[in-house]
Design an enzyme around this catalytic site. Structure first.
Site, PDB file in Angstrom:
ATOM      1  N   GLY A  11       0.825  -1.210   0.000  1.00 15.26           N
ATOM      2  CA  GLY A  11       0.000   0.000   0.000  1.00 15.26           C
ATOM      3  C   GLY A  11       0.855   1.254   0.000  1.00 15.26           C
ATOM      4  O   GLY A  11       1.888   1.300   0.668  1.00 15.26           O
ATOM      5  N   ARG A  72       1.002  -4.822  -5.691  1.00 16.07           N
ATOM      6  CA  ARG A  72       1.004  -6.102  -4.982  1.00 16.07           C
ATOM      7  C   ARG A  72       1.294  -7.142  -6.055  1.00 16.07           C
ATOM      8  O   ARG A  72       0.754  -7.055  -7.152  1.00 16.07           O
ATOM      9  CB  ARG A  72      -0.346  -6.326  -4.306  1.00 16.07           C
ATOM     10  CG  ARG A  72      -0.611  -5.235  -3.263  1.00 16.07           C
ATOM     11  CD  ARG A  72      -1.681  -5.612  -2.277  1.00 16.07           C
ATOM     12  NE  ARG A  72      -1.565  -4.790  -1.082  1.00 16.07           N
ATOM     13  CZ  ARG A  72      -2.169  -3.610  -0.913  1.00 16.07           C
ATOM     14  NH1 ARG A  72      -2.926  -3.114  -1.862  1.00 16.07           N
ATOM     15  NH2 ARG A  72      -2.007  -2.929   0.204  1.00 16.07           N
ATOM     16  N   ASP A 103       4.317  -4.869   6.247  1.00 14.50           N
ATOM     17  CA  ASP A 103       4.709  -6.199   6.720  1.00 14.50           C
ATOM     18  C   ASP A 103       4.729  -7.241   5.609  1.00 14.50           C
ATOM     19  O   ASP A 103       5.607  -8.103   5.581  1.00 14.50           O
ATOM     20  CB  ASP A 103       3.853  -6.654   7.910  1.00 14.50           C
ATOM     21  CG  ASP A 103       2.388  -6.792   7.561  1.00 14.50           C
ATOM     22  OD1 ASP A 103       1.960  -6.181   6.571  1.00 14.50           O
ATOM     23  OD2 ASP A 103       1.687  -7.519   8.277  1.00 14.50           O
ATOM     24  N   THR A 127       3.977   2.578   5.688  1.00 11.52           N
ATOM     25  CA  THR A 127       2.573   2.146   5.730  1.00 11.52           C
ATOM     26  C   THR A 127       1.810   3.079   6.653  1.00 11.52           C
ATOM     27  O   THR A 127       2.354   3.514   7.674  1.00 11.52           O
ATOM     28  CB  THR A 127       2.434   0.688   6.236  1.00 11.52           C
ATOM     29  OG1 THR A 127       1.073   0.468   6.633  1.00 11.52           O
ATOM     30  CG2 THR A 127       3.322   0.383   7.430  1.00 11.52           C
ATOM     31  N   ASP A 129      -0.546   2.285   8.510  1.00  5.67           N
ATOM     32  CA  ASP A 129      -1.166   1.534   9.620  1.00  5.67           C
ATOM     33  C   ASP A 129      -0.388   1.547  10.935  1.00  5.67           C
ATOM     34  O   ASP A 129      -0.937   1.207  11.977  1.00  5.67           O
ATOM     35  CB  ASP A 129      -1.378   0.077   9.208  1.00  5.67           C
ATOM     36  CG  ASP A 129      -2.389  -0.038   8.078  1.00  5.67           C
ATOM     37  OD1 ASP A 129      -3.303   0.801   8.033  1.00  5.67           O
ATOM     38  OD2 ASP A 129      -2.263  -0.952   7.248  1.00  5.67           O
ATOM     39  N   ASP A 131       1.683  -0.584  11.995  1.00  2.00           N
ATOM     40  CA  ASP A 131       1.528  -1.913  12.594  1.00  2.00           C
ATOM     41  C   ASP A 131       2.795  -2.767  12.492  1.00  2.00           C
ATOM     42  O   ASP A 131       2.724  -3.978  12.340  1.00  2.00           O
ATOM     43  CB  ASP A 131       0.350  -2.649  11.929  1.00  2.00           C
ATOM     44  CG  ASP A 131       0.539  -2.803  10.431  1.00  2.00           C
ATOM     45  OD1 ASP A 131       1.460  -2.176   9.875  1.00  2.00           O
ATOM     46  OD2 ASP A 131      -0.226  -3.555   9.816  1.00  2.00           O
ATOM     47  N   ARG A 173      -7.810  -2.634   9.145  1.00  4.81           N
ATOM     48  CA  ARG A 173      -8.476  -3.943   9.087  1.00  4.81           C
ATOM     49  C   ARG A 173      -8.030  -4.822  10.250  1.00  4.81           C
ATOM     50  O   ARG A 173      -8.817  -5.554  10.821  1.00  4.81           O
ATOM     51  CB  ARG A 173      -8.151  -4.650   7.766  1.00  4.81           C
ATOM     52  CG  ARG A 173      -9.131  -4.319   6.668  1.00  4.81           C
ATOM     53  CD  ARG A 173      -8.991  -5.284   5.523  1.00  4.81           C
ATOM     54  NE  ARG A 173      -7.679  -5.191   4.899  1.00  4.81           N
ATOM     55  CZ  ARG A 173      -7.402  -4.415   3.866  1.00  4.81           C
ATOM     56  NH1 ARG A 173      -8.357  -3.695   3.322  1.00  4.81           N
ATOM     57  NH2 ARG A 173      -6.193  -4.369   3.359  1.00  4.81           N
TER      58      ARG A 173
HETATM   59  P1  ADP Z   1       2.316  -4.302   2.582  1.00  4.47           P
HETATM   60  O1  ADP Z   1       3.776  -4.375   2.337  1.00  4.47           O
HETATM   61  O2  ADP Z   1       1.800  -2.898   2.492  1.00  4.47           O
HETATM   62  O3  ADP Z   1       1.904  -5.039   3.836  1.00  4.47           O
HETATM   63  P2  ADP Z   1       1.241  -6.513   0.977  1.00  4.47           P
HETATM   64  O4  ADP Z   1       0.807  -7.310   2.162  1.00  4.47           O
HETATM   65  O5  ADP Z   1       0.295  -6.419  -0.156  1.00  4.47           O
HETATM   66  O6  ADP Z   1       1.594  -5.007   1.347  1.00  4.47           O
HETATM   67  O7  ADP Z   1       2.616  -7.146   0.465  1.00  4.47           O
HETATM   68  C1  ADP Z   1       3.292  -6.601  -0.657  1.00  4.47           C
HETATM   69  C2  ADP Z   1       3.827  -7.696  -1.525  1.00  4.47           C
HETATM   70  O8  ADP Z   1       4.833  -8.449  -0.816  1.00  4.47           O
HETATM   71  C3  ADP Z   1       2.834  -8.762  -1.958  1.00  4.47           C
HETATM   72  O9  ADP Z   1       2.033  -8.350  -3.033  1.00  4.47           O
HETATM   73  C4  ADP Z   1       3.765  -9.881  -2.368  1.00  4.47           C
HETATM   74  O10 ADP Z   1       4.272  -9.679  -3.655  1.00  4.47           O
HETATM   75  C5  ADP Z   1       4.906  -9.759  -1.355  1.00  4.47           C
HETATM   76  N1  ADP Z   1       4.756 -10.761  -0.291  1.00  4.47           N
HETATM   77  C6  ADP Z   1       3.974 -10.705   0.800  1.00  4.47           C
HETATM   78  N2  ADP Z   1       4.080 -11.846   1.530  1.00  4.47           N
HETATM   79  C7  ADP Z   1       4.945 -12.650   0.866  1.00  4.47           C
HETATM   80  C8  ADP Z   1       5.456 -13.969   1.080  1.00  4.47           C
HETATM   81  N3  ADP Z   1       5.105 -14.691   2.150  1.00  4.47           N
HETATM   82  N4  ADP Z   1       6.326 -14.460   0.161  1.00  4.47           N
HETATM   83  C9  ADP Z   1       6.692 -13.748  -0.913  1.00  4.47           C
HETATM   84  N5  ADP Z   1       6.234 -12.509  -1.173  1.00  4.47           N
HETATM   85  C10 ADP Z   1       5.365 -11.954  -0.306  1.00  4.47           C
END
Ligand code: ADP
Length: 324
Positions: A11, A72, A103, A127, A129, A131, A173
């Site tokens: 995000g 993402r 995260d 982020t 959040d 968090d 969330r």
């Molecule tokens: P944020 O970083 O804001 O929490 P996301 O949760 O959407 O956003 O994570 C960003 C991207 O990180 C995901 O779209 C994915 O490509 C990658 N990612 C997240 N978890 C994993 C994982 N367990 N293994 C590999 N890539 C991951």
């Protein structure tokens, strides 16, 4: 280290641009080549790279969003996707990557660096959040809560003028940190967050009490992940049991993500951007650069994503006393 890359992932958050600027300029200052990766992990997989120079990050410190775009990436969740990413990184001669994200992005970075230990990675918490464990504040959080505060101040004018009860839904969330902090700042009558159980009857008692002492206008802040449901659902239930005030709902939504970063976010982003490059130069790897009690601290990715964000009970108590 002679060649680093920077990307934004997950995000978007205000302050990401200020952070990119700091990474690029610190890298160039130390004689490194700096590559910008377009659209997070998608850009790594597709080899979508840009050479960054001083001018490429000019006039962006005040802008929300991210000039490098963010995404993402489902493909990065697969070993094949990460192999493609590694091949591009390797072909470019990139030795270290700064990842600005949340995260999920750090989970991805943790997996990637386990598979390809020759690439060093430092994360920066970007982020809204707040968090992540290992930093007091994430980049974007301060801007987001100030956006909420400004919006709710406006809503309160109407709530007071019409004697209305407003349920304002804010982002969160899994975490109620945006709701909690902004709720205190706007003098919310109640703050409903995912971390604590919401008791509708208690809420009604509180509203009755406020009504009896002729409080004009009530604002209740609801984090979107609250266990009693979203603001619309809670408002409907409350309206059935408490009909003395007309009930309205406002969902703040994506206005919370954008906008000019606050001074605090710009400074935090600049400092952590700078420190991430220094960290890479010193051989740090698989860690997030955060700020704890005013000091820069590096925390391993494995710990940042543990989600052990306890809500401070005192803050909850203060919020309750202030709303009496
Ligand atoms: P944020 O970083 O804001 O929490 P996301 O949760 O959407 O956003 O994570 C960003 C991207 O990180 C995901 O779209 C994915 O490509 C990658 N990612 C997240 N978890 C994993 C994982 N367990 N293994 C590999 N890539 C991951």
């Amino acid at each position: 280290m002679k060649h680093i890359a920077v990307l934004t992932s997950g995000g978007d958050a205000p302050g990401m641009n200020a952070c990119i600027r700091a990474v690029v300029r610190t890298g160039l200052y130390h004689g490194m080549k700096v590559t910008g990766v377009v659209a997070g992990y998608e850009g790594l997989i597709n080899g979508d790279f840009r050479d960054m120079d001083y001018a490429s990050v000019g006039n962006i410190i005040q802008r929300g969003g991210t000039i490098l775009k963010t995404a993402r990436s489902k493909e990065f969740m697969t070993a094949e996707g990460r192999k493609k990413a590694y091949d591009h990184v390797n072909a470019q001669g990139i030795e270290g990557i700064v990842i600005i994200g949340g995260d999920g992005s750090f989970r991805g970075a943790d997996v990637f660096t386990t598979e390809y230990p020759d690439i060093k990675v430092i994360g920066i918490p970007g982020t809204i959040d707040n968090d992540l464990f290992g930093t007091d504040f994430t980049i974007g959080y301060d801007t987001a809560i100030n956006t909420v505060v400004n919006a709710v101040d406006n809503i309160r004018d109407t709530a007071t003028s019409h004697n209305r009860l407003f349920f304002v839904e804010v982002m969160g969330r899994d975490a109620g940190l945006i709701a909690l902090r902004s709720g205190i700042a706007v003098g919310a009558e109640a703050i409903l967050i995912p971390e604590t159980k919401t008791h509708i009857d208690k809420l009604i008692t509180q509203l009755e009490r406020g009504w009896k002492r002729q409080k004009s206008g009530h604002v209740i802040i609801v984090a979107e992940g609250d266990d009693a449901g979203g603001a619309f659902k809670i408002a409907e239930i409350v309206q059935q049991k408490f009909d003395k005030l007309e009930t309205k709902v406002a969902i703040l939504g994506h206005i919370q993500r954008g906008g000019h970063p606050t001074c605090m976010d710009r400074v935090l982003a600049t400092r952590l951007g700078y420190e991430s490059v220094i960290g890479l130069r010193e051989g740090k790897n698989r860690m997030m650069a955060g700020q704890v009690s005013g000091q820069v601290k590096f925390t391993p990715f494995s710990q940042t994503v543990k989600h052990i964000m306890d809500v401070n009970d005192t803050i909850l108590k203060i919020a309750e006393i202030m709303s009496l």
